[in-house]
Structure formats: C-alpha cells, structure tokens
Scaffold this motif. Structure first.
Motif, PDB file in Angstrom:
ATOM      1  N   MET A 151      10.769  31.037  39.830  1.00 54.19           N
ATOM      2  CA  MET A 151      11.143  31.393  41.196  1.00 54.19           C
ATOM      3  C   MET A 151      12.602  31.052  41.483  1.00 54.19           C
ATOM      4  O   MET A 151      13.318  31.820  42.133  1.00 54.19           O
ATOM      5  CB  MET A 151      10.219  30.695  42.187  1.00 54.19           C
TER       6      MET A 151
ATOM      7  N   LEU B  42      15.434  33.730  42.363  1.00 57.35           N
ATOM      8  CA  LEU B  42      16.113  33.544  43.646  1.00 57.35           C
ATOM      9  C   LEU B  42      17.622  33.691  43.482  1.00 57.35           C
ATOM     10  O   LEU B  42      18.291  34.382  44.257  1.00 57.35           O
ATOM     11  CB  LEU B  42      15.766  32.159  44.200  1.00 57.35           C
TER      12      LEU B  42
ATOM     13  N   LYS C 296       6.986  36.273  54.814  1.00 57.66           N
ATOM     14  CA  LYS C 296       6.737  35.747  53.475  1.00 57.66           C
ATOM     15  C   LYS C 296       5.903  34.473  53.508  1.00 57.66           C
ATOM     16  O   LYS C 296       5.068  34.236  52.627  1.00 57.66           O
ATOM     17  CB  LYS C 296       8.070  35.484  52.765  1.00 57.66           C
TER      18      LYS C 296
ATOM     19  N   THR D 106       2.418  34.041  51.301  1.00 55.36           N
ATOM     20  CA  THR D 106       2.159  33.057  50.244  1.00 55.36           C
ATOM     21  C   THR D 106       1.285  31.906  50.728  1.00 55.36           C
ATOM     22  O   THR D 106       0.382  31.464  50.015  1.00 55.36           O
ATOM     23  CB  THR D 106       3.483  32.497  49.698  1.00 55.36           C
TER      24      THR D 106
ATOM     25  N   ARG E 174      17.041  38.954  50.558  1.00 55.90           N
ATOM     26  CA  ARG E 174      16.024  38.557  49.585  1.00 55.90           C
ATOM     27  C   ARG E 174      16.091  37.062  49.277  1.00 55.90           C
ATOM     28  O   ARG E 174      15.058  36.422  49.055  1.00 55.90           O
ATOM     29  CB  ARG E 174      16.186  39.372  48.300  1.00 55.90           C
TER      30      ARG E 174
ATOM     31  N   GLU F 126      14.649  35.319  52.381  1.00 54.36           N
ATOM     32  CA  GLU F 126      13.240  35.686  52.485  1.00 54.36           C
ATOM     33  C   GLU F 126      12.388  34.886  51.509  1.00 54.36           C
ATOM     34  O   GLU F 126      11.283  34.443  51.834  1.00 54.36           O
ATOM     35  CB  GLU F 126      13.089  37.181  52.210  1.00 54.36           C
ATOM     36  N   ARG F 127      12.916  34.671  50.311  1.00 57.82           N
ATOM     37  CA  ARG F 127      12.162  33.925  49.308  1.00 57.82           C
ATOM     38  C   ARG F 127      12.039  32.447  49.664  1.00 57.82           C
ATOM     39  O   ARG F 127      11.156  31.759  49.151  1.00 57.82           O
ATOM     40  CB  ARG F 127      12.805  34.106  47.935  1.00 57.82           C
TER      41      ARG F 127
ATOM     42  N   SER G  54       8.832  32.233  51.081  1.00 55.29           N
ATOM     43  CA  SER G  54       7.779  32.164  50.061  1.00 55.29           C
ATOM     44  C   SER G  54       7.551  30.728  49.603  1.00 55.29           C
ATOM     45  O   SER G  54       6.425  30.336  49.279  1.00 55.29           O
ATOM     46  CB  SER G  54       8.155  33.035  48.857  1.00 55.29           C
TER      47      SER G  54
END
Length: 389
Positions: free
Chosen positions: A8, A12, A197, A201, A325, A328-329, A332
């Motif tokens: 991840m 990222l 997100k 998750t 992105r 946004e992660r 997550s």
C-alpha cells in the motif's frame, strides 16, 4: 500486515509520482514500466527466501500497480471528451471493481488446483503480456480536446513521447502545492473522498463480514453479501455515468452518492433495533452502499477537475489526479483503524451506523461549502457577503 503495508505504501507513492511522469513522458511508457515492475515483483515471490525479499517483491508489485493506475487516469483525462469524462472514469471504476472481484477468486482457484507457484507464474505471465499489449495498442498521440464536443478523431494531435520538450508539461512539483492550496479541492477531499474510502475499507470490508457472522452467517455468506457491492456497481455504472455527464451538477451527484452510501451502513442497526435484522438486511445495506459509491466516485474526479480548473486554467491534471488518489488512499488506511476503535465499545452494526452517520454529516458540510460559495472564489464570496449585504 507489514507486507500488505509495504504494498500500500509503495502504491501510494507511485500513484503520486506516476501521475506527473505520465504527463511528462507519455502514458504508454508509464503503462509499460508499471506492468513490467508488477511482473518482476510477482516473479520475485517465486525466488523469495525470507521476509525481507517477500516485502521487497510485494512493494515492487505495489509500485508498478500504482504507476499503471496513475497512467490509466491520465489516459482517460486526455482522451475522453469533456462531456464524457464521468463516463470514462466510471468505466475505469467498474473495471477496477471487476478485477478486485475476479482476481482473488481466479488466483485462489489456481493456487488450490495447481499450487501457489503455478498461480504466481500465471500472474507474472499476465502482467508481462499486458506490458506488451500496452506498447502495441496504446497510441503515442494525445488529442487536444479544446471543447466538449472535441473527439480524438477530429482534434489536432501531439506526440506525447516524440515531442516531449515542445509539448509535455515540465516536471514541476509546485503543481501539487497549487492543488493543495485550493480550499474547495481540500474540502471535497475531506468531506467526500476520504469518507468514501474509509467506509469502503473500514465499513464494508471489515465491519460488514463481522456483522454477517454476528447474525449467524458463514464466511461464504460474507462473500455473497460483499459481492452485492460489486454487482451494484457493474449494473449501475453504465447507466448513471452518462446521466452525470448530461446533468453536470457534479457536486450534487457526489453528495447524493455519499448520503446513500452512509444511509446504507446505518440501515443494519436501525432494522436490528426494530427486530428485523438478518442477512437480507445486510445484503440490502450493501446494495445501497454500492449504489451510493456508483453515484459519487466517478463524479468525484469530474468535480475535482472542475474546481481545480476554475481555480487556475493551467492546473496540471496529473497533479490533481495524483493528489486526489494519494489523499484518498489515506482514507483507505484510516477506515480500518476507525472501525477497529469503534469495535472496542460497540457491536459491528453500531460501528457501521456511527461511520455512516459521520459520512453523512461530512457530506452535508462539503455540500454546504459549495452551495455557500458556488463558483466564486471563497474570498470574493465572503467580501460580497460582508460589504454588499
């Protein structure tokens, strides 16, 4: 856990870097290198001798995945007509969800029937073939879509690889600073993107299976319930995204989608309180969540591009998509942490409800911000409110 964290973290970083590199060197090259890195990383698992080599291989795979993901976004932004941008990102979203559903299932079958090594070899071959296909079928030419009706067939084109110096944007990291200093962009990230997100998750992937087991279901029942999420997206994405492009109130699409997704997670505890809980309720809740995500996520990108372009006409699409992105992660990562913390003092259904309510409240804040300022600069709107009323 550390191996997954390595994957991840690498993805990222590479999503952020790849978004700029795809604009600088062309999406075809980034697609190719990303697929090759993924293939090498997967193959590395076959020769791994310990934890360190497995972590390195997994991180390399994640870095390649992030490059491909970033290149795909830039490709869609460059080739989709302005009035079809949401449709383009909706197809991308549906394909990613399909891969997330089919990939683990196919990998599990291969590993069970042929062994883990054979499954890894098959994955390596598929990644290598995709790299070759990228070079064969992805054009080096980038259409200059100057208006909403422009198409790659009738627009002037530029060579993204052969004429880098003359046409491609320079690798300027201050483009990210421009995006991060855009208040409307950051409000959308905090109120829409990160909660979406986190709900996925932490809510769907962590709490929903626990709720299924708590209601008397099995592991296979959990898989069926979560599969309803993917089914909702695959069925509705081709229908909803053209409507979003036709009715270009992207802030409303995003807000309504976030609201429906949040309500979907509130539903299990509400019905359980009324004495009507069970697997059917959890299935309906998951379907509602999928409907909300289908409405909001593709429109999020169009909305963020819209507010960024209004802030500055020279905003880099790579910087916008990469920053989106990347942040946004973070949602997550936060989602499972928040869900785990809530489980210390509540049941899975109660934790789902709390996360859903929080998402709806954040959605209301984000929508209120946009409705308050509209398309004006925040400072201009505040001065108008203070001195002209």
């Amino acid at each position: 856990g550390q191996i997954m964290a390595g994957f991840m973290a690498a993805s990222l970083i590479s999503v952020l870097v790849g978004s700029i590199l795809a604009e600088r060197f062309g999406v075809r090259r980034i697609f190719f290198f990303g697929a090759i890195l993924s293939a090498v990383g997967i193959a590395g698992h076959l020769a791994a001798q310990g934890f360190a080599t497995i972590l390195l291989s997994r991180s390399l795979t994640g870095f390649g995945y992030g490059l491909v993901y970033a290149a795909a976004q830039i490709y869609i932004n460059q080739h989709a007509k302005l009035d079809r941008r949401s449709s383009g990102f909706s197809v991308f979203f549906a394909v990613i969800v399909s891969a997330e559903i089919c990939g683990p299932a196919l990998g599990g079958v291969l590993a069970d029937r042929l062994g883990l090594a054979s499954a890894l070899v098959a994955a390596t071959v598929v990644a290598a073939i995709s790299a070759v296909l990228c070079m064969l079928f992805i054009s080096r030419l980038v259409p200059e879509l100057t208006d909403a009706s422009g198409t790659p067939e009738n627009a002037a084109e530029q060579d993204a690889e052969g004429q880098i110096e003359g046409h491609a944007p320079s690798l300027r990291w201050d483009a990210f600073r421009t995006v991060l200093l855009n208040p409307r962009f950051m409000v959308a990230m905090v109120c829409f993107a990160i909660p979406s997100k986190a709900l996925l998750t932490g809510g769907l992937f962590l709490l929903m299976p626990l709720a299924v087991v708590g209601s008397g279901g099995s592991a296979s029942d959990s898989a069926r319930v979560i599969m309803a999420y993917g089914i909702a997206i695959l069925l509705l994405a081709p229908i909803m995204s053209p409507l979003a492009d036709r009715w270009r109130k992207f802030h409303l699409w995003v807000a309504v989608g976030c609201c429906i997704a949040g309500i979907g997670l509130v539903l299990p505890h509400t019905w359980d309180t009324l004495g009507q809980g069970g697997l059917i309720v959890l299935m309906v809740a998951t379907l509602l969540f999928g409907v909300g995500q289908t409405l909001s996520i593709p429109a999020q990108i169009s909305y963020l591009m819209q507010v960024s372009e209004k802030r500055s006409s020279e905003t880099s699409a790579g910087a916008v998509l990469g920053t989106f992105r990347f942040i946004e992660r973070l949602g997550s990562l936060f989602g499972p942490l928040v869900a785990s913390g809530l489980l210390l003092a509540s049941t899975p259904e109660e934790a789902l409800m709390l996360m859903g309510i929080a998402a709806v409240l954040l959605m209301a804040c984000g929508l209120g911000w946009y409705l308050a300022f509209g398309d004006e600069e925040e400072g201009d709107a505040i001065r108008a409110l203070l001195f002209e009323t």
